[in-house]
Design an enzyme around this catalytic site. Structure first.
Site, PDB file in Angstrom:
ATOM      1  N   ALA A 127       1.441  -4.824 -12.092  1.00 34.80           N
ATOM      2  CA  ALA A 127       0.019  -4.890 -12.074  1.00 34.80           C
ATOM      3  C   ALA A 127      -0.769  -3.352 -12.023  1.00 34.80           C
ATOM      4  CB  ALA A 127      -0.532  -5.384 -10.744  1.00 34.80           C
TER       5      ALA A 127
ATOM      6  N   ARG B 234      -6.374  -2.587   3.821  1.00 35.19           N
ATOM      7  CA  ARG B 234      -6.908  -1.374   4.841  1.00 35.19           C
ATOM      8  C   ARG B 234      -7.036  -1.962   6.125  1.00 35.19           C
ATOM      9  NH1 ARG B 234     -11.382   1.869   0.673  1.00 35.19           N
ATOM     10  NH2 ARG B 234      -9.566   2.831  -0.465  1.00 35.19           N
TER      11      ARG B 234
ATOM     12  N   MET C 236       0.925  -1.218  -0.171  1.00 41.08           N
ATOM     13  CA  MET C 236      -0.067  -0.056   0.085  1.00 41.08           C
ATOM     14  C   MET C 236       0.858   1.137   0.157  1.00 41.08           C
ATOM     15  SD  MET C 236      -2.951  -1.190   2.890  1.00 41.08           S
ATOM     16  CE  MET C 236      -1.443  -2.066   3.826  1.00 41.08           C
ATOM     17  N   THR C 237       0.704   2.169  -1.016  1.00 35.13           N
ATOM     18  CA  THR C 237       1.345   3.392  -1.238  1.00 35.13           C
ATOM     19  C   THR C 237       1.238   4.385   0.015  1.00 35.13           C
ATOM     20  OG1 THR C 237       1.671   3.127  -3.474  1.00 35.13           O
ATOM     21  CG2 THR C 237       1.947   5.424  -2.516  1.00 35.13           C
TER      22      THR C 237
ATOM     23  N   TYR D  41       0.742   0.012 -14.174  1.00 35.24           N
ATOM     24  CA  TYR D  41       2.136   0.564 -13.930  1.00 35.24           C
ATOM     25  C   TYR D  41       2.861   0.007 -15.128  1.00 35.24           C
ATOM     26  CZ  TYR D  41       0.484   2.745  -9.787  1.00 35.24           C
ATOM     27  OH  TYR D  41      -0.533   3.484  -8.894  1.00 35.24           O
TER      28      TYR D  41
ATOM     29  N   HIS E 147       6.445  -5.433  -9.253  1.00 34.27           N
ATOM     30  CA  HIS E 147       4.998  -4.882  -9.559  1.00 34.27           C
ATOM     31  C   HIS E 147       4.821  -4.783 -10.877  1.00 34.27           C
ATOM     32  CE1 HIS E 147       1.400  -2.690  -8.891  1.00 34.27           C
ATOM     33  NE2 HIS E 147       1.828  -1.724  -7.997  1.00 34.27           N
TER      34      HIS E 147
END
Length: 350
Positions: A177, A320, A27-28, A180, A175
């Protein structure tokens, strides 16, 4: 009473065993400093979540011009590597395992982050939306990467993997997905190339496989995972019925490689996609990939347990819920209520 499948141990390979089947999703968080160096606050943040079977870090850029935001962490210089050592040491002190997600945003960037240069992509494209986490900036035009730039990017991934391993990470996740750079090569909407990187499933899969081989040769394939979004859903990539053929080919090639896992990149894994034979992303990957599969996308304890028990996937990544509950695994294990996620929680590394 039988232990739920989600809490059972899982052997990734001969090098790595997980204490449960719950992964912390990448998560960024944009809490690195202005020089993209991780902070001590980030070390404490990840250490608090070491009860996860596997932590996958936020996207970490492989070179300075791979970023699409300020304050994302990097893994391309000495100071960043040294700071990441504090993170891995803190996680390992709490008996956790941690992979670094390696990231290049490609066209999902802006000249403001790239010394005035246009973002590069598989092809020249135009994005129209607002730049995430950057007030007042609009996405725009990208340019097609040259063959030399592609090879430089592949080598940057390999160096980043080596740096991550030197910093104490147990492995890395490529990454590939969420729209990007690598994903931009895998979808017809963004890949209009006519050279060896475009036009056919074999060519469109080439960059993803070159990056995977470069990282695998650098640190060992057993320490390399890859996140994929076979369905187009994010960052203004539109689905094309031919995309399914690209991902079928890619997954067939991944079956031949002793990599750690494939990880679904999705926010809602109940959604079905026409380009994936009207399957969900995870069910499509499971159909065509025989290795360890991490599902992600809105799973609850109950839906994750059902999916694992039905062999729909092997591990589940949650995002989350981990932001709101550093002790998520313990709360699930003891059936304590979860603290609900709130967007205000993004302002700090709780």
């Amino acid at each position: 009473m039988a232990i739920p499948h989600i809490f059972s141990t899982y052997t990734l390979n001969s090098l790595l065993s997980l204490k449960n089947r719950i992964a912390m999703a990448p998560m960024t968080r944009v809490h690195a400093d202005a020089l993209l160096v991780p902070t001590s606050e980030m070390a404490r943040y990840y250490a608090r979540r070491a009860d996860a079977g596997l932590i996958i870090t936020e996207g970490t850029v492989i070179q300075r011009n791979a970023r699409g935001h300020d304050h994302v962490p990097g893994i391309f210089n000495h100071d960043q590597l040294q700071a990441w050592r504090q993170v891995t040491s803190a996680v390992h002190a709490n008996q956790g395992l941690i992979f670094m997600q390696l990231w290049h945003t490609g066209r999902v960037s802006h000249p403001s982050f790239l010394d005035g240069s246009l973002p590069l992509s598989s092809s020249e494209t135009i994005m129209s939306g607002r730049v995430t986490r950057a007030q007042g900036l609009q996405y725009g035009k990208s340019r097609a990467a040259t063959r030399q730039e592609i090879q430089d990017i592949v080598q940057s991934y390999a160096r980043a993997a080596s740096n991550a391993f030197s910093a104490g990470f147990d492995g890395i996740e490529i990454h590939g997905a969420n729209g990007y750079l690598i994903d931009q090569f895998l979808h017809h909407d963004t890949n209009k190339r006519t050279d060896e990187y475009g036009g056919t499933p074999e060519n469109m899969s080439r960059l993803a496989l070159e990056v995977l081989h470069a990282c695998g040769n650098a640190i060992g394939y057993e320490r390399v995972g890859m996140r994929l979004s076979p369905g187009a859903y994010l960052n203004e990539i539109s689905g094309n019925l031919r995309d399914g053929l690209v991902f079928r080919h890619l997954l067939k090639q991944l079956n031949r490689i002793p990599m750690a896992y494939v990880h679904t990149g999705n926010f809602d894994d109940a959604r079905k996609f026409p380009e994936l034979d009207n399957m969900t992303m995870t069910s499509f990957i499971r159909t065509h990939y025989q290795g360890t599969l991490i599902a992600c996308g809105g799973y609850t304890f109950a839906s994750a347990e059902l999916g694992i028990s039905n062999n729909d996937f092997d591990l589940v990544a949650m995002g989350r819920p981990f932001i709101a509950n550093p002790d998520l695994v313990q709360r699930l294990r003891t059936q304590l209520p979860l603290k609900p996620y709130d967007a205000a929680m993004l302002n700090t590394l709780y």
